[in-house]
Scaffold this motif. Structure first.
Motif, PDB file in Angstrom:
ATOM      1  N   PRO A  44      43.333  43.964  31.416  1.00  0.00           N
ATOM      2  CA  PRO A  44      42.583  43.364  33.339  1.00  0.00           C
ATOM      3  C   PRO A  44      43.939  42.845  33.003  1.00  0.00           C
ATOM      4  CG  PRO A  44      42.150  42.375  31.147  1.00  0.00           C
ATOM      5  CD  PRO A  44      42.628  43.710  30.802  1.00  0.00           C
ATOM      6  N   TRP A 102      43.608  50.902  39.318  1.00  0.00           N
ATOM      7  CA  TRP A 102      43.585  50.371  40.794  1.00  0.00           C
ATOM      8  C   TRP A 102      44.590  49.738  40.880  1.00  0.00           C
ATOM      9  CZ3 TRP A 102      38.083  47.368  39.477  1.00  0.00           C
ATOM     10  CH2 TRP A 102      36.973  48.516  39.258  1.00  0.00           C
ATOM     11  N   ARG A 119      42.597  46.390  45.521  1.00  0.00           N
ATOM     12  CA  ARG A 119      40.769  46.503  45.111  1.00  0.00           C
ATOM     13  C   ARG A 119      40.598  45.349  44.336  1.00  0.00           C
ATOM     14  NH1 ARG A 119      37.489  51.399  42.569  1.00  0.00           N
ATOM     15  NH2 ARG A 119      35.216  49.507  42.305  1.00  0.00           N
ATOM     16  N   PHE A 120      41.649  44.277  43.898  1.00  0.00           N
ATOM     17  CA  PHE A 120      40.618  43.780  43.092  1.00  0.00           C
ATOM     18  C   PHE A 120      40.605  41.726  44.397  1.00  0.00           C
ATOM     19  CE2 PHE A 120      42.728  45.150  39.629  1.00  0.00           C
ATOM     20  CZ  PHE A 120      41.886  45.414  38.648  1.00  0.00           C
ATOM     21  N   SER A 170      39.969  49.087  36.831  1.00  0.00           N
ATOM     22  CA  SER A 170      41.256  48.746  36.291  1.00  0.00           C
ATOM     23  C   SER A 170      41.740  49.816  35.640  1.00  0.00           C
ATOM     24  CB  SER A 170      41.620  47.557  36.661  1.00  0.00           C
ATOM     25  OG  SER A 170      42.676  47.109  36.167  1.00  0.00           O
TER      26      SER A 170
END
Length: 168
Positions: A62, A147, A151-152, A32
């Motif tokens: 995050p 990211w 992506r998550f 990330s």
């Protein structure tokens, strides 16, 4: 007065069991937009702890999340990070320690001008596996890439969240 001598037949005195991780070692991962060095995993410590050293660039950190089964403690080695703890935010600086109990929504954000360095301690260990399995291999001489939200949301990442007890 003399000190008692260790019993040579006692395995506590003759068998090494400690773990030594030199300063520049550990499993390196990009995650990330941050750089993580996994120093100890649950597998290394019979489940007792996981330790990760992080380098977080300005703007990095995050997304808000919780850990189902782990408490997470952060020790800020240098820099400043804005922490979210439930519904409150506060600024942590070099030398500060932040403890987040399991199932408490949290995140951190580097609001400073320089890369922040910190340690994550997961107790018991386990959540550090998300970085090992879900992170990218670093490339020397290349800047880590942030990211995007997509992506998550991949199935692979969602599966890892379940595996490691992370809820977003």
């Amino acid at each position: 007065m003399s000190l008692p001598q260790p019993d040579a037949n006692d395995p506590r005195n003759s068998t090494g069991g400690g773990i030594y991780v030199p300063a520049n070692e550990g499993l390196q991962r990009w995650f990330s937009g941050d750089v993580y060095s996994v120093k100890l995993t649950a597998a290394d410590t019979n489940g007792s702890i996981g330790i990760v050293q992080a380098s977080v660039p300005p703007g990095g950190g995050p997304i808000p999340h919780t850990h189902v089964d782990q408490d997470e403690t952060f020790y800020l080695l240098n820099g400043e990070l804005e922490f979210l703890d439930g519904d409150r935010t506060f600024l942590a600086r070099t030398g500060d320690l932040v403890h987040i109990p399991r199932q408490m929504r949290h995140r951190f954000l580097n609001v400073g001008f320089h890369t922040a360095q910190l340690l994550f301690l997961y107790t018991p260990g386990g959540s550090e596996g998300l970085f090992v399995d879900g992170g990218d291999e670093p490339r020397p001489g290349v800047q880590v890439e942030a990211w995007g939200p997509e992506r998550f949301q991949t199935q692979g990442m969602q599966d890892l969240y379940v595996k490691y007890g992370v809820e977003t």
